[in-house]
Design an enzyme around this catalytic site. Structure first.
Site, PDB file in Angstrom:
ATOM      1  CD  GLU A  31      20.979  19.825  66.434  1.00 48.70           C
ATOM      2  OE1 GLU A  31      20.797  18.637  66.727  1.00 48.70           O
ATOM      3  OE2 GLU A  31      20.451  20.763  67.022  1.00 48.70           O
ATOM      4  CB  CYS A  72      14.385  28.596  62.910  1.00 50.46           C
ATOM      5  SG  CYS A  72      13.107  28.898  61.657  1.00 50.46           S
ATOM      6  CB  CYS A 123       6.844  26.672  64.400  1.00 47.68           C
ATOM      7  SG  CYS A 123       6.907  27.253  62.693  1.00 47.68           S
ATOM      8  CB  CYS A 176       9.502  24.032  66.137  1.00 52.05           C
ATOM      9  SG  CYS A 176      11.190  23.920  65.543  1.00 52.05           S
ATOM     10  CB  CYS A 200       9.918  16.571  62.710  1.00 51.06           C
ATOM     11  SG  CYS A 200      10.214  16.084  61.045  1.00 51.06           S
TER      12      CYS A 200
HETATM   13  S1  SF4 Z   1       9.244  24.247  62.445  1.00 44.75           S
HETATM   14 FE1  SF4 Z   1      10.976  25.134  63.583  1.00 44.75          FE
HETATM   15  S2  SF4 Z   1      12.717  25.124  62.156  1.00 44.75           S
HETATM   16 FE2  SF4 Z   1      10.828  24.812  60.949  1.00 44.75          FE
HETATM   17  S3  SF4 Z   1      10.208  26.897  60.327  1.00 44.75           S
HETATM   18 FE3  SF4 Z   1       9.109  26.489  62.241  1.00 44.75          FE
HETATM   19  S4  SF4 Z   1      10.471  27.313  63.852  1.00 44.75           S
HETATM   20 FE4  SF4 Z   1      11.701  27.133  61.977  1.00 44.75          FE
END
Ligand code: SF4
Length: 363
Positions: A93, A113, A117, A120, A344
């Site tokens: 994306e 990823c 997190c 996220c 974000c």
């Molecule tokens: S915020 Fe999301 S995309 Fe960014 S490092 Fe953490 S898990 Fe990965």
């Protein structure tokens, strides 16, 4: 997967080697580079300054475009989100954010990823694959072509942020190569000074970036002022806790130019990390290390099924005021493209039928 060479990920020197292998004069490399990056052409057919037979031979060995635009979404605020697919069918994306002075393109460094997190949505995908340099550059070409048309100069220049899906420092080599290619004045000519790379805190790479002569700016996602909370919100903290992260930042500080600062990103989660006490802890953390830094407060972007809510605007303002009262510069980042899940932490290959543009033109 197509085994042909992806030309978009080659430097001019690598292109020169390729054309010489094909018994063509070296100036052909410059022509190809200018066509792919300067005029942002996405097929050999359009490169009419190259002889037809050479184009045919080139197409046997190489490709210009590998990413396909699967969907394209347009926000009420003008932000555009692109859901792209790699040749091996993985989601990528990118987001184009129009701004008065200079547009910004947010690109991905990985499909999915591996970091977990907790706030996220991309984390829920896990790591699918790290992108190649060519796939990173192609995202920018696709976004610019969609916004302005092929070959049309961008009216006010472009900033890039590596804040899409993935941890850019886990894609360090392809990312650095992509930045070198994009900085070329004969191509996109987006210099590293126009690029910000955001990391969750991969400490060895922060140190390594400090040694890169022509490096991009650095942003660090903090999300919590204490190890206890950061361990939960950003598990990478268990590997590189705050004191280690701050020590690496202190080292990196020596590479800052006059007027340059780090950016610490702080996503604001209602009743999780947004209290007055946590604002004081954050200010103390940064002041204790005496870092030349600013803090960007980012109201969390709601994304089902994540169990978090954004802090209220009043809470964000109080938090900001406490930071400022302790000498820490703080800014509130206005969310863009929330309605199309372009903000974000929301990138997760999501389709949003309501905002799909009626005619997703090929870009
Ligand atoms: S915020 Fe999301 S995309 Fe960014 S490092 Fe953490 S898990 Fe990965």
């Amino acid at each position: 997967m197509d085994k042909r060479i992806h030309l978009t990920g080659l430097t001019q020197a690598e292109l020169t080697a390729l054309v010489s292998e094909m018994n063509e004069p070296s100036y052909r490399a410059g022509q190809i580079f200018a066509a792919v990056h300067g005029r942002r052409l996405r097929s050999f057919d359009e490169m009419t300054d190259l002889p037809k037979d050479f184009r045919a031979r080139l197409a046997e060995r190489a490709s210009v475009s590998t990413l396909k635009v699967e969907s394209r979404y347009l926000s009420e605020d003008g932000t555009r989100r692109y859901l792209l697919k790699t040749e091996d069918n993985l989601p990528v994306e990118a987001v184009f954010i129009p701004e008065e002075r200079r547009d910004t393109i947010c690109f991905s460094s990985q499909s999915g990823c591996p970091l977990q997190c907790d706030f996220c949505l991309t984390a829920r995908l896990g790591l699918l694959r790290t992108l190649t340099a060519g796939e990173i550059v192609e995202q920018i070409i696709i976004a610019l072509n969609d916004a302005y048309g092929e070959g049309v100069r961008t009216p006010h220049g472009t900033n890039l942020v590596a804040m899409g899906a993935g941890e850019p420092f886990l894609a360090f080599e392809p990312l650095m190569k992509a930045l070198r290619i994009m900085a070329d004045p004969k191509g996109l000519y987006i210099v590293p000074n126009r690029v910000t790379v955001s990391t969750a805190g991969v400490v060895p790479r922060i140190r390594e970036l400090a040694t890169v002569a022509d490096r991009p700016h650095l942003a660090i996602s903090l999300a919590a002022p204490t190890d206890e909370l950061r361990d939960v919100l950003m598990p990478i903290n268990k590997k590189w806790p705050l004191e280690e992260l701050m020590a690496a930042c202190k080292e990196f500080e020596r590479s800052l130019k006059a007027g340059e600062r780090f950016t610490f990103e702080y996503v604001m989660l209602d009743n999780v990390n947004d209290s007055d006490e946590q604002a004081r802890q954050l200010a103390n953390l940064l002041n204790r290390h005496n870092l030349r830094a600013k803090v960007n407060l980012i109201p969390h972007n709601p994304a089902e099924p994540l169990p978090y809510r954004p802090s209220s605007p009043e809470r964000v303002e109080s938090f900001k005021a406490i930071l400022e009262s302790k000498g820490v510069q703080a800014y509130v980042r206005r969310p863009r493209g929330r309605d199309i899940y372009a903000a974000c932490g929301q990138l997760a290959a999501r389709r949003t039928a309501n905002t799909l543009t009626a005619n997703p033109s090929p870009v």
